[in-house]
Design an enzyme around this catalytic site. Structure first.
Site, PDB file in Angstrom:
ATOM      1  N   CYS A 101       0.526  -0.718   0.174  1.00 46.30           N
ATOM      2  CA  CYS A 101      -0.551   0.240   0.165  1.00 46.30           C
ATOM      3  C   CYS A 101       0.806   1.301  -0.100  1.00 46.30           C
ATOM      4  O   CYS A 101       0.724   2.452  -0.284  1.00 46.30           O
ATOM      5  CB  CYS A 101      -1.114  -0.160   0.987  1.00 46.30           C
ATOM      6  SG  CYS A 101      -0.196  -0.561   2.629  1.00 46.30           S
TER       7      CYS A 101
ATOM      8  N   ASP B  88      -7.969   5.737  -1.224  1.00 47.58           N
ATOM      9  CA  ASP B  88      -7.108   4.564  -0.930  1.00 47.58           C
ATOM     10  C   ASP B  88      -6.760   3.453  -1.783  1.00 47.58           C
ATOM     11  O   ASP B  88      -7.651   3.399  -2.547  1.00 47.58           O
ATOM     12  CB  ASP B  88      -8.384   3.985   0.093  1.00 47.58           C
ATOM     13  CG  ASP B  88      -8.256   2.828   1.255  1.00 47.58           C
ATOM     14  OD1 ASP B  88      -7.617   2.368   1.033  1.00 47.58           O
ATOM     15  OD2 ASP B  88      -9.339   2.321   1.921  1.00 47.58           O
TER      16      ASP B  88
ATOM     17  N   HIS C 247      -6.105   0.100  -0.325  1.00 47.48           N
ATOM     18  CA  HIS C 247      -5.995  -1.305  -0.385  1.00 47.48           C
ATOM     19  C   HIS C 247      -7.126  -1.906  -1.145  1.00 47.48           C
ATOM     20  O   HIS C 247      -7.369  -3.104  -0.722  1.00 47.48           O
ATOM     21  CB  HIS C 247      -7.080  -1.364   1.420  1.00 47.48           C
ATOM     22  CG  HIS C 247      -5.589  -1.139   1.871  1.00 47.48           C
ATOM     23  ND1 HIS C 247      -5.568   0.847   2.120  1.00 47.48           N
ATOM     24  CD2 HIS C 247      -4.835  -1.167   2.419  1.00 47.48           C
ATOM     25  CE1 HIS C 247      -4.371   0.405   3.040  1.00 47.48           C
ATOM     26  NE2 HIS C 247      -3.650  -0.393   3.232  1.00 47.48           N
TER      27      HIS C 247
END
Length: 458
Positions: free
Chosen positions: A111, A345, A347
């Site tokens: 990430c 994000d 993820h």
């Protein structure tokens, strides 16, 4: 046979990890974010006001704000278009195997590399397209409604897991769900912009040949003792990005360099040297520079006194975002409203896209909805990025950032400083790296220090 069996177990394990992460983060992605109509929203140097948009007190997350010298009032769609136009780089699965590993996904460990890629991508957008550019098809992305995110996740990973059991390793690119608006560019300028848009995204493709792709970044990380599957902190990623840009041989990238601050200090002469090191009598153009500043906003937890500093940074037209996050998760911070940070994000695990194919689908490289989180949840370790087009731009930016640092700092000393002169003038000389050893001894020491300081990322 035993080794082969171990590889299959590892592959099944990564499937389960990917499935779990997608089930977990799809709920976050599908959750609506709300923006107050009474407060400005700032996004990478532009400021949006929603106060006059309608009479509702709250606006769904698909709108946002951006910062610049002007304010865009009452136009939610303009913010949404601006946000979606930023390049979104997430976990991917089923990409070509990473060298010296069995990994075909970065799910669960990549990430911070992805947030670093997003920051660099924004710097490249400014460099080639400018801050005013937006993707013409941004508003045509399918809505990520609550049902589609979850159902698609379940369907995708059921099929993916079944394929892994049956030995089906075929790589598939996601179907294009954008409206058929591409190819209808009104002029040569729009055609050029779209070509650069695609080119920038292709540089971050998940293959060994992509100049800023995950495979290439991992290779540079090896020089610092990192390997695929390890956790990377914001400061380590800053140095990896610098090496990636330095080693890039693409003709379009020769006018760009990266400078990483040393111990929270930007040495002005060192920056200018990097911008002018290739200037000749026949070519007097300065290089553009992306300045990366690793900082720590407190001890174990982020000091709330630094909130105004972070807001000030994200309000600057020079800012290309922040590599940060909260403990165990890395986010790309691009803006704020009140005391909440706006982020993308990384993820959510998506399928590999072969960017070498002509007209490869762009949809999965643009986030349909911004997310917010309280500043108090931010991990103190982060890296801030700025873009300056030339030496004059850098000199102007350093003055403006210095003023902002003084105004926002409640402490005796600012979080970082701009200092006239070279680092060697202050006895911080670092040994030059040879061609065989891409990182100097001082950099290796820094990597070890950063590795112990920074949070663990999942």
């Amino acid at each position: 046979m035993e080794a082969s069996g171990t590889d299959e177990v590892d592959k099944l394990k990564t499937k389960f990890i990917s499935a779990w992460n997608n089930m977990k983060y799809s709920w976050v992605l599908k959750t609506k974010t709300y923006f107050s109509r009474n407060s400005p929203v700032l996004l990478l140097g532009k400021c949006y006001h929603f106060k006059y948009e309608d009479e509702s007190k709250m606006l769904p997350a698909r709108s946002g704000c951006a910062i610049e010298d002007h304010v865009i009032a009452g136009n939610v769609e303009e913010f949404r278009k601006d946000f979606i136009s930023r390049i979104w780089l997430t976990y991917r699965e089923e990409f070509p195997q990473i060298e010296a590993s069995a990994l075909t996904t970065d799910c669960g460990w990549g990430c911070t590399l992805r947030t670093g890629q997003m920051l660099l991508a924004q710097g490249l957008i400014l460099h080639f397209l400018g801050r005013a550019w937006t993707w013409p098809d941004a508003l045509h992305i399918e809505n990520a409604d609550s049902d589609s995110w979850t159902s698609n996740t379940v369907k995708k990973f059921t099929a993916s897991f079944e394929a892994s059991l049956s030995g089906d390793r075929e790589l598939r690119t996601p179907a294009v769900s954008l409206k058929e608006t591409s190819g209808k560019c009104p002029d040569d300028h729009a055609v050029r912009n779209e070509a650069y848009h695609r080119k920038i995204i292709s540089w971050f493709g998940d293959s060994p040949v992509a100049v800023f792709g995950l495979h290439r970044l991992i290779e540079f990380g090896k020089k610092s003792g990192k390997k695929a599957g390890d956790w990377y902190g914001p400061a380590v990623v800053a140095h990896i990005l610098r090496k990636a840009v330095e080693e890039a041989r693409h003709p379009d990238l020769q006018g760009l360099t990266i400078y990483v601050a040393q111990d929270c200090t930007v040495y002005n002469s060192d920056v200018i040297d990097k911008q002018t090191d290739s200037v000749t009598a026949g070519d007097a153009r300065d290089k553009a520079v992306i300045i990366l500043v690793p900082v720590r906003l407190g001890g174990e937890r982020t000091n709330t006194d630094y909130l105004e500093f972070v807001k000030g940074v994200l309000s600057l037209e020079y800012c290309v975002g922040i590599i940060g996050g909260k403990p165990k998760q890395s986010y790309y911070f691009a803006g704020f409203q009140d005391d909440s940070l706006i982020y993308m994000d990384p993820h959510y695990c998506q399928s590999f896209v072969d960017v070498s194919i002509k007209d490869f689908p762009l949809e999965t490289f643009h986030c349909p909805s911004p997310k917010k989180m309280s500043f108090r949840k931010m991990d103190p370790s982060c890296t801030i990025g700025f873009y300056c087009r030339n030496v004059q731009d850098f000199e102007r930016a350093s003055e403006e950032i210095t003023k902002m640092l003084k105004i926002s700092s409640k402490e005796k000393y600012p979080l970082f400083t701009f200092v006239n002169g070279h680092s060697k003038d202050f006895d911080f000389t670092s040994t030059a790296a040879s061609e065989e050893d891409l990182f100097s001894e001082d950099e290796r020491k820094n990597f070890k220090r950063f590795s112990t300081e920074e949070f663990v990322l999942l």
